[in-house]
Design a protein around this motif. Sequence first.
Motif, PDB file in Angstrom:
ATOM      1  N   GLY A 234       0.804  -1.223   0.000  1.00 43.59           N
ATOM      2  CA  GLY A 234       0.000   0.000   0.000  1.00 43.59           C
ATOM      3  C   GLY A 234       0.827   1.259   0.000  1.00 43.59           C
ATOM      4  N   MET A 235       2.117   1.142  -0.347  1.00 47.68           N
ATOM      5  CA  MET A 235       2.998   2.312  -0.342  1.00 47.68           C
ATOM      6  C   MET A 235       4.284   1.956  -1.067  1.00 47.68           C
ATOM      7  N   THR A 236       5.043   2.988  -1.391  1.00 47.71           N
ATOM      8  CA  THR A 236       6.388   2.778  -1.917  1.00 47.71           C
ATOM      9  C   THR A 236       7.302   3.863  -1.375  1.00 47.71           C
ATOM     10  N   ALA A 237       8.559   3.500  -1.203  1.00 47.30           N
ATOM     11  CA  ALA A 237       9.563   4.471  -0.788  1.00 47.30           C
ATOM     12  C   ALA A 237      10.135   5.139  -2.026  1.00 47.30           C
ATOM     13  N   ILE A 238      10.579   6.356  -1.862  1.00 47.26           N
ATOM     14  CA  ILE A 238      11.302   7.050  -2.921  1.00 47.26           C
ATOM     15  C   ILE A 238      12.726   7.237  -2.412  1.00 47.26           C
ATOM     16  N   VAL A 239      13.687   6.679  -3.137  1.00 51.90           N
ATOM     17  CA  VAL A 239      15.075   6.669  -2.677  1.00 51.90           C
ATOM     18  C   VAL A 239      16.002   7.230  -3.752  1.00 51.90           C
TER      19      VAL A 239
END
Length: 324
Positions: A234-239
Amino acid sequence: MSSGFDYQQAAKNVLATEIEGLQQLDQYFNEDFSRACKLLLNNTNGKVIVMGMGKSGHIGRKIAATLASTGTSAFFVHPGEAAHGDLGMVTAQDIVLAISNSGESSEIVSLFPVLKRLNVKIISMTGNPDSNMAKLANIHLQISVPQEACPLGLAPTSSTTATLVMGDALAIALLQARGFTSEDFALSHPGGALGRKLLLKLSDIMHTGDELPKVKPSALIREALLEISQKGLGMTAIVDDNDQLIGIFTDGDLRRILDKRVDIHSATIDTVMTQHPTTATPNILAVEGVNLMQEKRINGLMLVENHKLVGALNMHDLLKAGVM
């Protein structure tokens, strides 16, 4: 029996009688009780062997279990079985906690000479200070009650309640004296809900490696949505290129940008991501992670070390692990 019998009043009478019995117990938390606690506390090389017949045996099993789960190594031995071989479990380093309301349980009294020969220390718990078990023991703990809750005075009721409370008092006094902690308790209950809450860390349940949802800031929103869908958190990280966390994008963020009519096919994720998201380190307890997520009202959590993304999890992971 009359159909008008007052069951509720009968129950209240039992409660009143047993409360009276417990109030009488206060006088028996005396010097003998302190001596018993000190003997048990200093018994670092042996175990506590609890014995009792009949109802006292049932209570004894519970006392042994409570002692064991609160830091005092203990187990129950049936006196009848002890007389036929199980006494071999008892060593000179052990302490026997012998329970009998009358103090004249023949099955237990008959074991005293052998226990004395083995130089085993005995703590008796009886309702009769003049009984054989009281006189022969090294320490006697009295558990007398004014009367049983049974109106016939036959079924052990108030006396067994008093015995159980005396056992609880021993266990908890020892727990506090040795500085036994909730973490120590959890170590002896690893399979229970409490054990999971006190022992499980976020690192034990977090998603890592290929399961970790992450995209670069230049990724299109639709690419980020595909990552969210594939990883199922339900989410994603931005790296960045060094896996340093610079933002997060969630299902909730998607609803908000759709309301603003943002074009998900042309806009990049860095234009709509949430900067400086709530994070945690993987070495904290899972229950602390639950508290943090509830406090921040979020359903997912990114885990970092030195600002570098190392894991992620959501509320479903915590529920599945039995922490909530």
